[in-house]
Scaffold this motif. Sequence first.
Motif, PDB file in Angstrom:
ATOM      1  N   ASP A 255      59.700  42.378  57.342  1.00 22.83           N
ATOM      2  CA  ASP A 255      59.711  40.943  57.093  1.00 22.83           C
ATOM      3  C   ASP A 255      59.597  40.221  58.423  1.00 22.83           C
TER       4      ASP A 255
ATOM      5  N   THR B   5      55.672  40.476  54.037  1.00 23.97           N
ATOM      6  CA  THR B   5      56.310  41.645  53.452  1.00 23.97           C
ATOM      7  C   THR B   5      55.260  42.712  53.209  1.00 23.97           C
TER       8      THR B   5
ATOM      9  N   ARG C   7      54.556  46.486  51.775  1.00 26.98           N
ATOM     10  CA  ARG C   7      55.062  47.589  50.975  1.00 26.98           C
ATOM     11  C   ARG C   7      53.993  48.665  50.899  1.00 26.98           C
TER      12      ARG C   7
ATOM     13  N   LEU D  37      49.066  43.342  42.754  1.00 25.97           N
ATOM     14  CA  LEU D  37      49.495  42.058  43.316  1.00 25.97           C
ATOM     15  C   LEU D  37      49.131  40.885  42.418  1.00 25.97           C
TER      16      LEU D  37
ATOM     17  N   ALA E  44      55.638  36.318  42.805  1.00 30.91           N
ATOM     18  CA  ALA E  44      55.649  36.821  44.177  1.00 30.91           C
ATOM     19  C   ALA E  44      55.027  35.801  45.125  1.00 30.91           C
TER      20      ALA E  44
ATOM     21  N   ASN F 293      52.966  38.544  50.740  1.00 31.40           N
ATOM     22  CA  ASN F 293      53.189  39.900  50.240  1.00 31.40           C
ATOM     23  C   ASN F 293      51.945  40.737  50.463  1.00 31.40           C
ATOM     24  N   TRP F 294      52.125  41.919  51.044  1.00 30.72           N
ATOM     25  CA  TRP F 294      51.046  42.889  51.231  1.00 30.72           C
ATOM     26  C   TRP F 294      51.438  44.185  50.538  1.00 30.72           C
TER      27      TRP F 294
ATOM     28  N   THR G 263      46.694  41.405  49.636  1.00 33.85           N
ATOM     29  CA  THR G 263      47.713  40.401  49.952  1.00 33.85           C
ATOM     30  C   THR G 263      47.573  39.203  49.035  1.00 33.85           C
TER      31      THR G 263
END
Length: 243
Positions: free
Chosen positions: A3, A12, A14, A26, A34, A38-39, A67
């Motif tokens: 993060d 982020t 994962r 995603l 979300a 976020n990746w 992403t």
Amino acid sequence: MDDVGGGRAVLTIRVVGETGSTNADLLAAAAAGAAEGNWLRAERQTAGRGRQGRPWIDGAGNLFASTIVRLRPGDPPAPSLALVAGVALAEVIEDIAPGLARIKWPNDLMVGTAKLAGMLLERGTGDAVVAGFGVNVGRHPDLPDRTTTSLAAQGLRMELVALLDGLTATFAARLSDWRASGMAVIRQRWLALAHPVGTPLTARLAVGRTAQGRFDGLEPSGALRLKLPDGAVEIIHAGDVFL
């Protein structure tokens, strides 16, 4: 999981061993709320896909990552994110191997006429857009309709973690440029990283029509300018383009 703050959307990352498609995962995550930043990276994809529904060959040892972007009021038109993605990945590859790869509209990365990487952007629920990246790092598929290559085939070794770290940082920076300055900065950078004006191109367009001509730059919106043999310029907003 990493993060990173700094005033932007929290980043982020994962990593999973296997999934059908990082984009599909995603899109579902975005629909569930979300956040941007976020990746998801998969060591292996079993149902990856590229533009126009083509399968993206698995290729263990390659980069498969996606992403989430959340569109904001005042952002440029969503389709221009395709150029943002292309510039971000091209800059990462340029840092690794200056002059190796060029962008082909809208965002494929090419080494000569061989495809090194591709991107797929998909609109999700509400304000969500998912950008997926596929890079041939350790191997490349043997396809009947197009030539491909990989970083390894070009004599380059790259750790996937380092490649993704560079991409997440560069994509965040180019996304910020896109929001702050509109398409102008992205367009300028895209042109600097693309094949030169005058490059012969073939465009497969809607309803089976094909147009041949030479690359004539980009419209301010990011649409492709194709100079036809009679000197006229056709503006292409969607289609499959080949060198």
